[in-house]
Design a protein around this motif. Structure first.
Motif, PDB file in Angstrom:
ATOM      1  N   THR A 177       7.498  12.948   3.450  1.00 25.87           N
ATOM      2  CA  THR A 177       7.497  11.511   3.179  1.00 25.87           C
ATOM      3  C   THR A 177       8.317  10.730   4.195  1.00 25.87           C
ATOM      4  O   THR A 177       8.069   9.554   4.405  1.00 25.87           O
ATOM      5  CB  THR A 177       8.033  11.234   1.768  1.00 25.87           C
TER       6      THR A 177
ATOM      7  N   ARG B 180       5.956   9.564   6.961  1.00 27.77           N
ATOM      8  CA  ARG B 180       4.771   8.789   6.618  1.00 27.77           C
ATOM      9  C   ARG B 180       5.056   7.297   6.773  1.00 27.77           C
ATOM     10  O   ARG B 180       6.120   6.823   6.396  1.00 27.77           O
ATOM     11  CB  ARG B 180       4.309   9.106   5.194  1.00 27.77           C
TER      12      ARG B 180
ATOM     13  N   ASN C  84       5.044   3.197   6.309  1.00 29.20           N
ATOM     14  CA  ASN C  84       4.815   2.137   5.342  1.00 29.20           C
ATOM     15  C   ASN C  84       3.497   1.456   5.714  1.00 29.20           C
ATOM     16  O   ASN C  84       3.063   1.488   6.871  1.00 29.20           O
ATOM     17  CB  ASN C  84       5.950   1.108   5.385  1.00 29.20           C
ATOM     18  N   ILE C  85       2.881   0.803   4.749  1.00 27.21           N
ATOM     19  CA  ILE C  85       1.593   0.148   4.989  1.00 27.21           C
ATOM     20  C   ILE C  85       1.648  -1.260   4.422  1.00 27.21           C
ATOM     21  O   ILE C  85       1.882  -1.444   3.224  1.00 27.21           O
ATOM     22  CB  ILE C  85       0.433   0.933   4.352  1.00 27.21           C
TER      23      ILE C  85
ATOM     24  N   LEU D 139      -2.147   6.751  -3.258  1.00 28.28           N
ATOM     25  CA  LEU D 139      -0.853   6.557  -2.620  1.00 28.28           C
ATOM     26  C   LEU D 139       0.282   6.783  -3.620  1.00 28.28           C
ATOM     27  O   LEU D 139       1.309   7.388  -3.287  1.00 28.28           O
ATOM     28  CB  LEU D 139      -0.778   5.144  -2.027  1.00 28.28           C
TER      29      LEU D 139
ATOM     30  N   TYR E  10       4.209   7.344  -2.750  1.00 28.52           N
ATOM     31  CA  TYR E  10       4.443   6.000  -2.245  1.00 28.52           C
ATOM     32  C   TYR E  10       4.864   5.066  -3.376  1.00 28.52           C
ATOM     33  O   TYR E  10       4.390   5.199  -4.511  1.00 28.52           O
ATOM     34  CB  TYR E  10       3.169   5.431  -1.610  1.00 28.52           C
TER      35      TYR E  10
ATOM     36  N   PRO F  29       8.162   6.009   1.197  1.00 26.92           N
ATOM     37  CA  PRO F  29       7.370   5.018   1.920  1.00 26.92           C
ATOM     38  C   PRO F  29       6.716   4.063   0.919  1.00 26.92           C
ATOM     39  O   PRO F  29       6.646   4.371  -0.272  1.00 26.92           O
ATOM     40  CB  PRO F  29       6.313   5.862   2.654  1.00 26.92           C
TER      41      PRO F  29
ATOM     42  N   PHE G 231       3.466   1.016   0.079  1.00 30.30           N
ATOM     43  CA  PHE G 231       2.211   0.330   0.370  1.00 30.30           C
ATOM     44  C   PHE G 231       2.308  -1.047  -0.259  1.00 30.30           C
ATOM     45  O   PHE G 231       2.517  -1.164  -1.477  1.00 30.30           O
ATOM     46  CB  PHE G 231       1.030   1.099  -0.216  1.00 30.30           C
TER      47      PHE G 231
ATOM     48  N   THR H  22       5.725   0.910  10.283  1.00 31.72           N
ATOM     49  CA  THR H  22       4.808   0.233   9.364  1.00 31.72           C
ATOM     50  C   THR H  22       3.465  -0.023  10.023  1.00 31.72           C
ATOM     51  O   THR H  22       3.404  -0.566  11.128  1.00 31.72           O
ATOM     52  CB  THR H  22       5.406  -1.110   8.885  1.00 31.72           C
TER      53      THR H  22
ATOM     54  N   ILE I 131      -6.234   3.736   6.028  1.00 34.92           N
ATOM     55  CA  ILE I 131      -4.915   3.783   5.393  1.00 34.92           C
ATOM     56  C   ILE I 131      -4.605   5.188   4.902  1.00 34.92           C
ATOM     57  O   ILE I 131      -3.498   5.705   5.113  1.00 34.92           O
ATOM     58  CB  ILE I 131      -4.862   2.762   4.240  1.00 34.92           C
TER      59      ILE I 131
ATOM     60  N   TYR J 296      -3.665   7.494   7.844  1.00 35.87           N
ATOM     61  CA  TYR J 296      -2.301   7.249   8.327  1.00 35.87           C
ATOM     62  C   TYR J 296      -1.263   7.802   7.358  1.00 35.87           C
ATOM     63  O   TYR J 296      -0.197   8.270   7.769  1.00 35.87           O
ATOM     64  CB  TYR J 296      -2.074   5.753   8.552  1.00 35.87           C
ATOM     65  N   ALA J 297      -1.569   7.748   6.068  1.00 36.40           N
ATOM     66  CA  ALA J 297      -0.634   8.254   5.057  1.00 36.40           C
ATOM     67  C   ALA J 297      -0.711   9.764   4.889  1.00 36.40           C
ATOM     68  O   ALA J 297       0.107  10.352   4.177  1.00 36.40           O
ATOM     69  CB  ALA J 297      -0.909   7.574   3.717  1.00 36.40           C
TER      70      ALA J 297
END
Length: 586
Positions: free
Chosen positions: A29, A32, A34-35, A129, A134, A239, A241, A350, A459, A462-463
């Motif tokens: 984590t 990973r 942030n989004i 997520l 997340y 992280p 979202f 991010t 997304i 990326y995660a």
């Protein structure tokens, strides 16, 4: 609506023939990203400075300078349908959004796929997520279920949420943007020959009823709460979202007055046709649209600026200036989030995605073609529509068809319609580390074919999360047809969707299919089309002025065949040719 507890205000469609690429789970984590997923509401392709606009949006330009601007990205023509696909990667008819809840075709009522809210026939990325560790936040607009018809955000995996459940509201208080004439109270008033008043909009904070303070602008309220969510969980080490779903620039057209004045003279001098031409010139000269793009022809629904009286011109210029101020305010709030992330050393890790949900709102309550008489009577009975009051809390203007048409520059049509002006919208992506490292695609303009369905799959990759495809926690789900953009963003490929990755869409009985650079489109006579299929190269001809069906017969026939199979597979209901969603709008 599901019962909510009271708390204080101070607590601030598409289809692809391919399945998405699988991604590998990542249990680390700390690495990973942030989004931050930001969604603007009813904002046109030409409304942002990095897309040729005169509106002051320096933070959007900052995102564009560090990331990729997409010029061939398509959403749906209405908000809830886009949002459902955005959170699932699925086609709209697979997730209950084959209809738009504000204008339902009667024959679709009760039919599978036409529920009008997000169904659990798919899994949302917010759920995945959450499962992956997340923190999952939503601030702003939901519009995918109200608790009775469709579930609330925290039943879709969000760990914290704030905002409204409907499609929009007053930007200064908790009053509704449209009346609900079906409630017993309002039905009784109508029977007595009285026009209903202004009801209160439902607001919630973390699943509990929230008393919205008056006089704080919507974007400020939403932004402050999102930043508060991120602050509260900073020590968790997880992280996050963040789904930042603004309601600007959705009607009612209201904005902080200090931002309005700078735009009035420009729109007064340009008028409808002048703005359309200025936007077209900028889009073409900056390479955002093809040099071969024709100017869009005059739309029969629009007015000519020269035909307006002096008072009407001043009124319309101020309405458009207020709309521009709404967009500038959204840019200010976006900058507020970026600045907070930079100050707290979170920006570098991010992934930032900005898009708008559809084109500009052209619905005009007083317009006999695209208006609604009852809605117009409600506005006249309850609001002060004077020049001096434009943009204030007790005003309820829309920009109308003529300004909506102008904002799209080289494109035709607007929200509700599947012409490029209704579905081609801005989308900017800034990958992690792009603000601090030498990102190879920084500042790039790309005409890669991209669907809104592709964002959730991007997304997830990326995660480091693998989509479960057909089953989620014991329930059967429909596999998404979105495609990850990460290989493109990482410069491993120059395309997102190849010709084999076609996708299709239908709403209100209007249909299109995009395959490579080409689009077939059919619009019913009830929405001002001719009911026939047409073929366009929307990269070379985004204004859709040069039909190619007679020149590209084989391609045309092949794409029609693909759409017919799509329609059959998704049980799409035929809509009567003359039906108007504007007359049916609630």
């Amino acid at each position: 609506m599901k019962k909510l507890l009271i708390i204080s205000c101070v607590a601030i469609v598409f289809y692809s023939c391919d399945t998405p690429q699988k991604v590998t789970s990542n249990n680390n984590t700390e690495k990973r990203p942030n989004i931050l997923l930001i969604v603007g509401d009813d904002i046109a392709f030409g409304d942002l400075a990095p897309y040729g606009s005169e509106i002051n949006t320096p933070n959007m330009s900052k995102l564009a300078d560090h990331g990729v601007r997409f010029t061939n990205f398509h959403a749906s023509p209405v908000c809830s349908v886009t949002r459902g696909m955005l959170l699932t990667g699925n086609n709209s008819h697979e997730i209950g959004l084959g209809t738009f809840d504000y204008a339902v075709y009667p024959e679709s009522v009760g039919k599978k796929g036409y529920e009008g809210y997000l169904t659990h026939d798919a899994v949302a990325i917010s759920e995945l997520l959450n499962d992956a560790g997340y923190n999952v936040y939503k601030s702003g607009k939901w519009h995918l279920g109200n608790g009775e018809e469709g579930d609330l955000p925290m039943e879709w995996g969000f760990t914290k949420e704030f905002g409204i459940l409907s499609g929009g509201s007053n930007h200064w208080n908790d009053r509704v943007m449209v009346p609900d004439m079906t409630t017993p109270k309002n039905q009784k008033l109508i029977e007595e020959g009285k026009m209903p008043g202004i009801d209160r909009e439902e607001w919630s904070l973390n699943g509990q009823s929230y008393t919205r303070p008056e006089g704080i602008y919507s974007s400020e309220l939403y932004t402050n709460q999102m930043i508060q969510f991120i602050k509260e969980d900073r020590e968790s080490g997880k992280p996050w979202f963040a789904y930042m779903a603004f309601t600007t620039a959705h009607f009612p057209v209201q904005a902080p007055q200090e931002l309005v004045g700078k735009y009035f003279e420009y729109y007064y001098e340009k008028g409808y046709e002048g703005l359309k031409k200025a936007r077209y010139d900028q889009l073409v000269s900056q390479g955002i649209l093809s040099q071969n793009t024709n100017e869009a022809p005059q739309n029969d629904l629009t007015e000519e600026w020269s035909q307006l009286s002096e008072d009407e011109k001043r009124m319309q210029a101020k309405i458009m200036a207020t709309y521009a101020a709404m967009i500038e305010d959204q840019d200010i709030r976006t900058g507020q989030i970026i600045d907070y992330l930079e100050r707290t050393d979170q920006l570098d890790n991010t992934l930032i995605i900005y898009l708008t949900d559809n084109g500009p709102e052209g619905m005009d309550p007083s317009n006999p073609e695209v208006g609604n008489a009852v809605f117009n009577q409600w506005i006249e009975a309850n609001f002060d529509q004077s020049f001096e009051n434009i943009g204030q809390a007790n005003s309820a203007h829309t920009i109308g068809v003529s300004w909506a048409n102008a904002t799209t520059g080289g494109l035709q049509w607007w929200k509700w319609f599947i012409g490029e002006g209704g579905i081609r919208v801005p989308m900017i992506i800034v990958p992690p580390k792009a603000f601090t490292e030498n990102y190879e695609r920084a500042g790039e303009l790309s005409d890669a074919v991209v669907s809104v369905k592709d964002i959730p799959m991007t997304i997830l990759e990326y995660a480091g999360i693998e989509h479960p495809q057909t089953e989620y926690k014991g329930r059967k789900i429909i596999s998404p047809s979105g495609i990850t953009m990460k290989p493109f963003l990482d410069q491993q490929t120059d395309e997102v969707r190849t010709e084999k990755d076609w996708y299709a869409f239908e709403l209100f009985g209007n249909s299109y299919l995009i395959k490579g650079d080409y689009k077939i489109i059919k619009v019913r006579t009830g929405m001002f089309g001719d009911g026939e299929w047409h073929l366009y190269n929307i990269v070379e001809d985004p204004s859709e002025t040069v039909p190619l069906e007679k020149l590209e017969r084989e391609r045309f026939a092949s794409m029609i065949s693909l759409y017919k199979k799509y329609s059959y597979d998704h049980n799409i209901i035929n809509v009567e040719a003359s039906w108007s969603p504007f007359k049916a709008a609630k």
